[in-house]
Motif scaffolding. Structure first.
Motif, PDB file in Angstrom:
ATOM      1  N   VAL A 131      -2.072  21.048  61.470  1.00 17.32           N
ATOM      2  CA  VAL A 131      -1.333  20.840  62.102  1.00 17.32           C
ATOM      3  C   VAL A 131      -0.355  19.801  62.327  1.00 17.32           C
ATOM      4  CG1 VAL A 131      -1.652  19.614  65.027  1.00 17.32           C
ATOM      5  CG2 VAL A 131      -3.120  21.249  63.413  1.00 17.32           C
ATOM      6  N   THR A 133       4.699  21.025  61.679  1.00 17.59           N
ATOM      7  CA  THR A 133       5.601  19.709  62.904  1.00 17.59           C
ATOM      8  C   THR A 133       6.622  18.723  62.201  1.00 17.59           C
ATOM      9  OG1 THR A 133       3.999  19.704  63.637  1.00 17.59           O
ATOM     10  CG2 THR A 133       5.400  18.206  64.704  1.00 17.59           C
ATOM     11  N   HIS A 158       9.445  20.268  60.459  1.00 15.16           N
ATOM     12  CA  HIS A 158      10.199  20.876  61.460  1.00 15.16           C
ATOM     13  C   HIS A 158      11.401  20.025  61.847  1.00 15.16           C
ATOM     14  CE1 HIS A 158      12.222  22.698  65.380  1.00 15.16           C
ATOM     15  NE2 HIS A 158      11.390  22.089  65.534  1.00 15.16           N
ATOM     16  N   THR A 159      10.836  18.587  62.141  1.00 19.55           N
ATOM     17  CA  THR A 159      11.263  17.732  62.629  1.00 19.55           C
ATOM     18  C   THR A 159      12.302  17.216  61.957  1.00 19.55           C
ATOM     19  OG1 THR A 159       9.612  17.528  63.929  1.00 19.55           O
ATOM     20  CG2 THR A 159      11.191  15.931  64.122  1.00 19.55           C
ATOM     21  N   ARG A 202      15.510  19.857  61.569  1.00 21.89           N
ATOM     22  CA  ARG A 202      15.723  19.682  62.595  1.00 21.89           C
ATOM     23  C   ARG A 202      17.189  18.495  62.143  1.00 21.89           C
ATOM     24  NH1 ARG A 202      15.924  22.086  67.446  1.00 21.89           N
ATOM     25  NH2 ARG A 202      16.957  20.081  69.534  1.00 21.89           N
ATOM     26  N   LYS A 235      21.528  18.320  63.019  1.00 25.68           N
ATOM     27  CA  LYS A 235      22.187  17.548  63.736  1.00 25.68           C
ATOM     28  C   LYS A 235      22.536  17.004  63.035  1.00 25.68           C
ATOM     29  CE  LYS A 235      19.552  18.273  67.798  1.00 25.68           C
ATOM     30  NZ  LYS A 235      19.139  17.583  69.561  1.00 25.68           N
ATOM     31  N   SER A 286      23.153  18.903  71.423  1.00 32.56           N
ATOM     32  CA  SER A 286      23.007  18.662  72.354  1.00 32.56           C
ATOM     33  C   SER A 286      23.640  16.745  71.707  1.00 32.56           C
ATOM     34  CB  SER A 286      22.242  17.773  73.042  1.00 32.56           C
ATOM     35  OG  SER A 286      21.237  17.771  71.706  1.00 32.56           O
ATOM     36  N   LYS A 287      24.217  16.686  70.437  1.00 29.55           N
ATOM     37  CA  LYS A 287      24.419  15.260  70.606  1.00 29.55           C
ATOM     38  C   LYS A 287      24.616  13.939  71.252  1.00 29.55           C
ATOM     39  CE  LYS A 287      27.135  12.616  67.599  1.00 29.55           C
ATOM     40  NZ  LYS A 287      26.402  11.592  67.975  1.00 29.55           N
TER      41      LYS A 287
END
Lengths: 150, 119
Positions: free
Chosen positions: B80, B84, B87-88, B91, B95, B118-119
């Motif tokens: 699990v 995750t 991915h984080t 991401r 950003k 979303s800066k």
């Protein structure tokens, strides 16, 4: 101000994992005197669950669930449990933290009293370590000004 | 059951070996996360399953069953958690405007991405 991430994946997974992490932290504390682990390690695991909560949900949510007052009370309570156990041994006529003297007030023989005393010490250490780790984390991510940062 | 365990652990070690080679040889951050994120998850889950089966090989008692159950809890936790985290991290890198690698240095998409962030 913490930017609330629009990402649902870490929040959902954190919601699943945080209870499992906390149960594992309690397991490590409760088995600390008989197997690998102990108060410090279990307290660190409990604190890690709050750090995960802060990363996924933001500092405000964490501070609403684990307020600063609660943090101060818990970090003092653990030291109080530790010191009280030690001084009870002194008052009962043995050395500091000589748990076998606790058999006078616990319903147990000296060997079992040693076991129980060690368990009480581990619980106190776990509570203090959890509170102080969360406090250190909040101090670090906000630069000392609680409420800003991360 | 030991044979099944050995086969599972071998396949798991193979996947982790492939993931490590990818981590060392691929050119930039995103391809490295792509390599380690997936193959390490599958490799660790297979290896943990193999260990749990191998632990049951010496007779199915309550204590050995409990140890195998704890190993499978670690495997589920890993299964699990690891995607995750991959991915984080990816991401967060996206950003932070880390440019993806291309062979001739040209950007295949508009870079840095300025809309929708979303800066």
């Amino acid at each position: 101000m913490i930017q609330r991430t629009a990402n649902i994946i870490p929040r959902t997974i954190a919601r699943i994992l945080i209870p499992a992490i906390q149960v594992f932290g309690l397991y490590v504390i409760a088995h600390g005197h008989g197997s690998p682990g102990g108060g410090f390690q279990g307290g660190c695991i409990l604190a890690a669950s709050f750090i995960l909560m802060t990363i996924a949900y933001g500092l405000e949510d964490t501070k609403r669930r684990f307020t600063e007052n609660m943090n101060n009370i818990l970090s003092s309570l653990g030291v109080f449990i530790y010191a009280l156990t030690g001084w009870m041994c002194l008052l009962l006529g043995a050395n500091f933290l000589d748990y076998s003297a606790l058999s006078a007030i616990l319903p147990a023989d000296p060997v079992k009293a040693r076991y129980l005393g060690m368990f009480i010490i581990e619980v106190g250490v776990g509570i203090t370590v959890m509170a102080v780790m969360v406090s250190l984390f909040i101090d670090l991510v906000t630069g000392g000004k609680h409420g800003e940062g991360l | 059951m030991a044979l099944v365990a050995v086969v599972l652990i071998s396949i798991g070690v193979f996947f982790m070996f492939a993931g490590t080679i990818g981590f060392l040889r691929l050119p930039d951050f995103y391809t490295r996360m792509h390599s380690t994120g997936k193959s390490d998850t599958l490799g660790m889950v297979l290896a943990f399953t193999g260990l749990a089966l191998y632990n049951l090989d010496h007779g199915l008692t309550l204590s050995s069953f409990l140890v195998s159950l704890k190993i499978m809890f670690i495997a589920i936790f890993w299964f699990v958690g690891s995607p995750t985290v991959t991915h984080t991290i990816t991401r967060a890198a996206f950003k932070s405007k880390i440019a993806p690698w291309t062979k001739d240095g040209r950007h295949v998409i508009d870079w840095p991405p300025d809309k929708g962030g979303s800066k």
